[in-house]
Write a protein that holds these residues in place. Structure first.
Motif, short mmCIF file in Angstrom:
data_model
loop_
_atom_site.label_atom_id
_atom_site.label_comp_id
_atom_site.label_asym_id
_atom_site.label_seq_id
_atom_site.Cartn_x
_atom_site.Cartn_y
_atom_site.Cartn_z
N GLN A 37 -21.28 59.93 28.38
CA GLN A 37 -22.19 60.46 27.36
C GLN A 37 -21.83 59.84 26.02
OE1 GLN A 37 -24.67 62.77 27.57
NE2 GLN A 37 -24.46 63.03 29.77
N PRO A 38 -22.82 59.66 25.15
CA PRO A 38 -22.52 59.17 23.80
C PRO A 38 -21.62 60.15 23.06
CG PRO A 38 -24.90 59.27 24.20
CD PRO A 38 -24.23 59.91 25.36
N THR A 39 -20.79 59.62 22.22
CA THR A 39 -19.86 60.43 21.44
C THR A 39 -20.57 61.55 20.68
OG1 THR A 39 -18.36 58.59 21.18
CG2 THR A 39 -18.17 60.34 19.57
N GLY A 40 -21.68 61.22 20.03
CA GLY A 40 -22.39 62.20 19.22
C GLY A 40 -22.86 63.41 20.01
N ALA A 41 -23.25 63.20 21.25
CA ALA A 41 -23.71 64.32 22.08
C ALA A 41 -22.60 65.33 22.28
CB ALA A 41 -24.23 63.80 23.42
N HIS A 42 -21.43 64.86 22.67
CA HIS A 42 -20.30 65.78 22.90
C HIS A 42 -19.80 66.39 21.60
CE1 HIS A 42 -19.82 65.35 27.13
NE2 HIS A 42 -19.66 64.05 27.07
N ALA A 43 -19.63 65.58 20.58
CA ALA A 43 -19.10 66.10 19.32
C ALA A 43 -20.03 67.16 18.74
CB ALA A 43 -18.90 64.96 18.32
N GLY A 44 -21.33 66.94 18.80
CA GLY A 44 -22.28 67.92 18.26
C GLY A 44 -22.26 69.22 19.03
N VAL A 45 -22.32 69.13 20.35
CA VAL A 45 -22.33 70.33 21.20
C VAL A 45 -21.07 71.14 21.01
CG1 VAL A 45 -22.18 71.11 23.60
CG2 VAL A 45 -23.90 69.43 22.95
N PHE A 46 -19.92 70.49 21.07
CA PHE A 46 -18.67 71.23 21.00
C PHE A 46 -18.33 71.68 19.58
CE2 PHE A 46 -18.48 69.48 25.20
CZ PHE A 46 -18.13 70.62 25.91
N VAL A 67 -13.00 67.67 18.93
CA VAL A 67 -14.23 67.24 18.26
C VAL A 67 -13.92 66.11 17.29
CG1 VAL A 67 -16.05 67.96 16.64
CG2 VAL A 67 -15.44 69.43 18.56
N GLN A 68 -12.85 66.26 16.53
CA GLN A 68 -12.45 65.23 15.57
C GLN A 68 -12.11 63.92 16.28
OE1 GLN A 68 -8.95 66.25 13.35
NE2 GLN A 68 -8.88 64.31 12.28
N LEU A 69 -11.33 64.00 17.36
CA LEU A 69 -10.93 62.79 18.08
C LEU A 69 -12.11 62.09 18.75
CD1 LEU A 69 -7.60 64.04 19.69
CD2 LEU A 69 -7.85 62.33 17.87
#
Length: 127
Positions: A37-46, A67-69
């Motif tokens: 998954q793209p980084t943005g998808a995971h960072a945004g959701v979490f 989220v930061q990493l």
């Protein structure tokens, strides 16, 4: 991915990684996603999940750092889930696209919904 390979990626001494390694070593079931998954998808959701958990007075070990990493990593990630049979803890690993390294790890107890509400909610609801 074989269990021993996943275990070898958990070399950190942060609380979430230690919990994840202990769960794997105790035989907890795990799964590794085939797709990335793209980084943005995971960072945004979490990031949103972290905000909701904090609203309920809960600070999940490693989630803010994860989220930061993930954002800093900036490339697609693959997820792995460690979900013990007793359903007491949810542990999420974020791996590099090829699964060769750990990007981040977060873990929190389950079920969050079964946690007792703060006292002020009990008083307010009884009125």
């Amino acid at each position: 991915m074989e269990r021993h390979v996943l275990e070898s990626l958990l070399i950190g001494d942060d609380e979430a990684s230690v919990i994840a390694l202990a769960a794997l070593r105790s035989g907890a079931p795990f799964s590794v996603e085939e797709r990335v998954q793209p980084t943005g998808a995971h960072a945004g959701v979490f990031s949103r999940r972290l905000q909701r958990m904090r609203l309920h007075g809960f600070e999940p070990p490693g989630l803010e750092r994860a989220v930061q990493l993930i954002r800093e990593y900036g490339r697609p990630v693959r997820t792995a889930l460690i979900d013990p049979d007793n359903r007491t803890r949810f542990t999420l690993l974020f791996l590099t696209e090829d699964g060769s390294a750990l990007v981040a790890c977060a873990s929190w107890p389950l079920p969050l919904a079964a946690r007792k509400p703060p006292l002020y909610e009990l008083v307010r609801d009884s009125g």
